[in-house]
Design a protein around this motif. Structure first.
Motif, PDB file in Angstrom:
ATOM      1  N   ASP A 537       0.816  -1.211   0.000  1.00  0.00           N
ATOM      2  CA  ASP A 537       0.000   0.000   0.000  1.00  0.00           C
ATOM      3  C   ASP A 537       0.852   1.266   0.000  1.00  0.00           C
ATOM      4  O   ASP A 537       0.448   2.283  -0.568  1.00  0.00           O
ATOM      5  CB  ASP A 537      -0.919  -0.003   1.229  1.00  0.00           C
ATOM      6  N   GLU A 674       0.444   9.085  11.897  1.00  0.00           N
ATOM      7  CA  GLU A 674      -0.519  10.048  11.361  1.00  0.00           C
ATOM      8  C   GLU A 674      -0.182  10.416   9.925  1.00  0.00           C
ATOM      9  O   GLU A 674      -1.070  10.568   9.079  1.00  0.00           O
ATOM     10  CB  GLU A 674      -0.545  11.303  12.245  1.00  0.00           C
ATOM     11  N   GLU A 677      -1.122   7.463   7.627  1.00  0.00           N
ATOM     12  CA  GLU A 677      -2.571   7.403   7.416  1.00  0.00           C
ATOM     13  C   GLU A 677      -3.031   8.489   6.454  1.00  0.00           C
ATOM     14  O   GLU A 677      -3.919   8.267   5.615  1.00  0.00           O
ATOM     15  CB  GLU A 677      -3.285   7.522   8.755  1.00  0.00           C
ATOM     16  N   ALA A 678      -2.387   9.673   6.533  1.00  0.00           N
ATOM     17  CA  ALA A 678      -2.754  10.756   5.614  1.00  0.00           C
ATOM     18  C   ALA A 678      -2.386  10.398   4.178  1.00  0.00           C
ATOM     19  O   ALA A 678      -3.114  10.747   3.226  1.00  0.00           O
ATOM     20  CB  ALA A 678      -2.041  12.047   6.035  1.00  0.00           C
ATOM     21  N   SER A 679      -1.282   9.687   3.999  1.00  0.00           N
ATOM     22  CA  SER A 679      -0.859   9.297   2.650  1.00  0.00           C
ATOM     23  C   SER A 679      -1.760   8.237   2.060  1.00  0.00           C
ATOM     24  O   SER A 679      -1.904   8.141   0.830  1.00  0.00           O
ATOM     25  CB  SER A 679       0.585   8.774   2.690  1.00  0.00           C
ATOM     26  N   LEU A 680      -2.384   7.434   2.922  1.00  0.00           N
ATOM     27  CA  LEU A 680      -3.201   6.316   2.448  1.00  0.00           C
ATOM     28  C   LEU A 680      -4.675   6.672   2.307  1.00  0.00           C
ATOM     29  O   LEU A 680      -5.476   5.824   1.892  1.00  0.00           O
ATOM     30  CB  LEU A 680      -3.046   5.124   3.397  1.00  0.00           C
ATOM     31  N   GLU A 681      -5.040   7.888   2.662  1.00  0.00           N
ATOM     32  CA  GLU A 681      -6.454   8.287   2.558  1.00  0.00           C
ATOM     33  C   GLU A 681      -6.900   8.362   1.098  1.00  0.00           C
ATOM     34  O   GLU A 681      -6.127   8.769   0.227  1.00  0.00           O
ATOM     35  CB  GLU A 681      -6.662   9.651   3.237  1.00  0.00           C
TER      36      GLU A 681
END
Length: 681
Positions: A537, A674, A677-681
């Protein structure tokens, strides 16, 4: 070459040793090369070859004396030989060793005294070269060298003196007392050592540099010159042969000016200074005025040559200790380094005049059994070991925390950290444990060594629903492993680690210890292929973005780094890519500096403006943006607007000058999570 007892047409001077002013002058050139090089004279970038000149001279002189003994008596008086060598070498070296330990104890940071003591003990046991080989020391590097590092060459010579007389004596017997056959045997051994030296350069440059088997050929080259000088060949007595000394001198000067720290060395490149020295020795023995003796016999050359051994011993601590005392991030100016080199000359004369020369002919030792010399050497070595151990013990007893402050506050990670102004009692890891505070990725064999090309990676995390994150880079990527492992243990990600020593994920061709680092290229390509096959991912690139002198070709480093970063990102087909900004470069090992500033850690904090190379930072950011990757910068958690403190709360941030400690890396799990998670949104 003739066997003992046969007649020869060689002139007596060709077979008898005697004082040679030209060889004394050659010693002066050799030590001048070394001292000027270590004093920072940039135009003499190959001055380190002065040691190789000493090796050839030693091999020539020692072999000459040994062959004379074999010719006259048919044997070698081992006891007398070793006693003379001990009186010649050990008094000055052991005294300088003792004084070096004492001065280091006064001036150097306490945390370095363990290294000083280790070097002193190795010198006292006559194996300093083996210590530096085991430690993988890069002699030509500019970072925090040991105050005993120059003793490596003494270790080589001492070990050569231990074995060479026995080799010649046994060979002389096996060759039926024929020097001609003995020459062939010696030549075979020299050739074998040279082949070993060249062939192992691609395996381990430190072992090639510091070990006797791979350096013996240089002393052996001098030994072959000794055989040749005793052969009585007519061309040796021809005046025109003297021109060879000028050829050798010119070649030696070219090597000193052209070789640099990036030259693969020793290997085949060491053959040039060795050949130059042999030519000087052969040409200097020729009659007439065509040789370089008129120059080398002048008084300044003779004076420096006479004190060359003492000068070699004293000059290095004078360069290293002041630099370490002020800190490696504050280089001494050239004028001061040259001044320290100049000061070493009168100190060397004092050592020569009152220690080196008197002990050689000391009646108390010369008139008694050689066992007395051996006992004196062992006793002095024991004094050096005791001095080293005592200084280390006293340093350790002083403590490694501030005296008027107790525990520091438990670290609460936040942006713009002020840092802790003293070394707290509850510091974690402790200063003495910082160097060994590596992530478990090292002990688990998941961080690939320099010679490995294994691109299989290691996996952490059991939550099958969590996104897969590939960590890809060098040891700086490995220092982020504790933070990512924490996220994996929490079930927020599944981690796949792909890190390798001295090998960035950025596509730039590198050299490692003077040879192309092909293992890095192979490993990097293998990881990229696996990424494209497994389609994680997210791929997180993290690397040491410092200017690298080991690039295989020149050019602007920032541009090369930008192109290499973009090339790697573009080669990754499918997964999201984040480029993690590098951590601040402290310039020196934080724990070492802190051990000298327990009450004022600000002395060890680096200014934020100096902690990064702006050109490289911007190049990396531009590469990420141009290639469609996200640039993740966590610097606000490491630095405030002025500086990057070495201690935040009660946690030591860096285990050396530019790697995070395991404890602090784990604290960074939340902000790093954090960003992921921002990169995977």
């Amino acid at each position: 070459m003739t066997a003992v007892g046969e007649t020869t047409s060689a002139a007596p001077a060709a077979r008898k040793s005697g004082f040679r002013p030209d060889v004394q002058g050659l010693r002066a050139i050799a030590v001048a090369f070394v001292v000027l090089y270590h004093s920072g004279v940039s135009w003499l970038s190959g001055g380190f070859v002065g040691v190789d000149v000493f090796f050839v001279i030693s091999g020539f002189l020692i072999t000459t004396h040994l062959l004379e003994s074999l010719e006259s008596t048919g044997r070698i008086a081992f006891g007398s030989f070793y006693a003379k060598r001990a009186r010649r070498i050990l008094p000055a070296s052991l005294l300088v060793g003792i004084l070096t330990v004492l001065v280091a104890w006064v001036w150097m940071p306490p945390l370095l005294m363990k290294e000083v003591a280790r070097g002193a003990v190795a010198a006292a046991l006559y194996v300093p070269n083996m210590l530096f080989a085991v430690e993988g020391t890069d002699y030509l590097a500019e970072t925090s060298p040991s105050v005993f590092q120059h003793y490596w060459s003494l270790g080589i010579e001492e070990q050569f003196y231990l074995f060479w007389p026995a080799v010649l004596a046994l060979g002389f017997w096996l060759c039926r007392r024929s020097e001609r056959r003995l020459l062939l045997l010696a030549a075979a051994l020299v050739l074998a050592s040279f082949v070993l030296c060249v062939s192992l350069m691609n395996v381990s440059q430190p072992w090639v540099f510091f070990s006797l088997p791979t350096r013996a050929w240089e002393l052996g080259a001098g030994a072959l010159a000794a055989f040749l000088m005793r052969s009585g060949a007519r061309w040796l007595r021809a005046p025109r042969t003297g021109v060879l000394s000028w050829v050798g001198l010119g070649l030696l000067l070219v090597v000193g000016l052209v070789y640099t720290e990036t030259t693969p060395f020793p290997g085949y490149t060491a053959a040039l200074p060795v050949l130059a020295t042999v030519l000087l020795i052969i040409g200097g023995a020729a009659p007439g005025r065509l040789n370089a003796n008129g120059l080398l016999s002048r008084r300044p050359f003779q004076f420096v040559g006479a004190i060359s051994y003492s000068l070699y011993l004293v000059h290095w601590p004078l360069q290293v200790i002041p630099q370490v005392a002020v800190g490696q991030d504050d280089p001494l100016p050239l004028w001061l380094r040259l001044g320290l080199g100049a000061v070493s000359v009168p100190l060397a004369w004092l050592l020569f005049r009152f220690v080196e020369r008197p002990v050689i002919s000391w009646p108390t030792l010369r008139s008694r059994s050689q066992l007395w010399t051996g006992a004196a050497a062992l006793a002095t070595s024991a004094v050096l070991i005791a001095t080293a151990g005592g200084s280390y013990y006293l340093t350790s007893a002083t403590g490694e925390t501030a005296t008027d402050q107790a525990a520091g506050e438990e670290t609460q990670l936040e942006k713009d950290p002020a840092g802790t102004g003293y070394v707290p009692e509850n510091l974690t890891p402790a200063l003495e444990e910082a160097e060994a505070d590596n992530p478990t990725i090292y002990t688990d064999d998941c961080h690939r060594s320099q010679d490995s090309t294994d691109s299989s990676g290691c996996q952490v995390g059991e939550n099958e629903d969590a996104p897969v994150v590939f960590l890809f880079g060098d040891s700086h990527a490995a220092s982020w492993y504790p933070a990512l492992a924490e996220l994996a243990e929490q079930g927020r990600i599944r981690l796949d680690t792909n890190t390798k020593s001295s090998c960035p994920s950025v596509e730039v061709p590198l050299q490692l210890e003077g040879v192309p680092y092909t293992e890095c290229d192979t490993w990097r390509d293998g990881v990229i292929d696996r990424i494209n096959s497994e389609q994680p991912d997210l791929v997180l690139l993290a690397n040491y973005g410092a200017v690298r002198p080991d690039l295989r070709s020149g050019g602007d480093f920032a541009s090369r780094w930008q192109d290499g970063t973009a090339s790697t990102i573009e080669a990754i087909d499918g997964p999201t890519v984040d480029v993690l900004a590098d951590v601040p470069d402290q310039g020196e090992t934080s724990a070492v500096c802190l051990s000298n500033h327990l009450e004022d850690t600000a002395q060890c904090a680096v200014d934020r403006a100096e902690a990064f190379d702006p050109a490289v930072t911007e190049a990396e950011r531009a590469a990420a943006e141009s290639a469609g990757a996200r640039y993740v910068d966590l610097t606000p958690y490491l630095c405030n607007d002025r500086m990057c403190p070495p201690i935040i709360g009660n946690v030591l941030v860096y285990r050396d000058g530019h790697h995070l400690t395991t404890r602090f890396s784990r604290l960074m799990a939340e902000p790093l999570g954090e960003e992921i998670e921002a990169s995977l949104e």
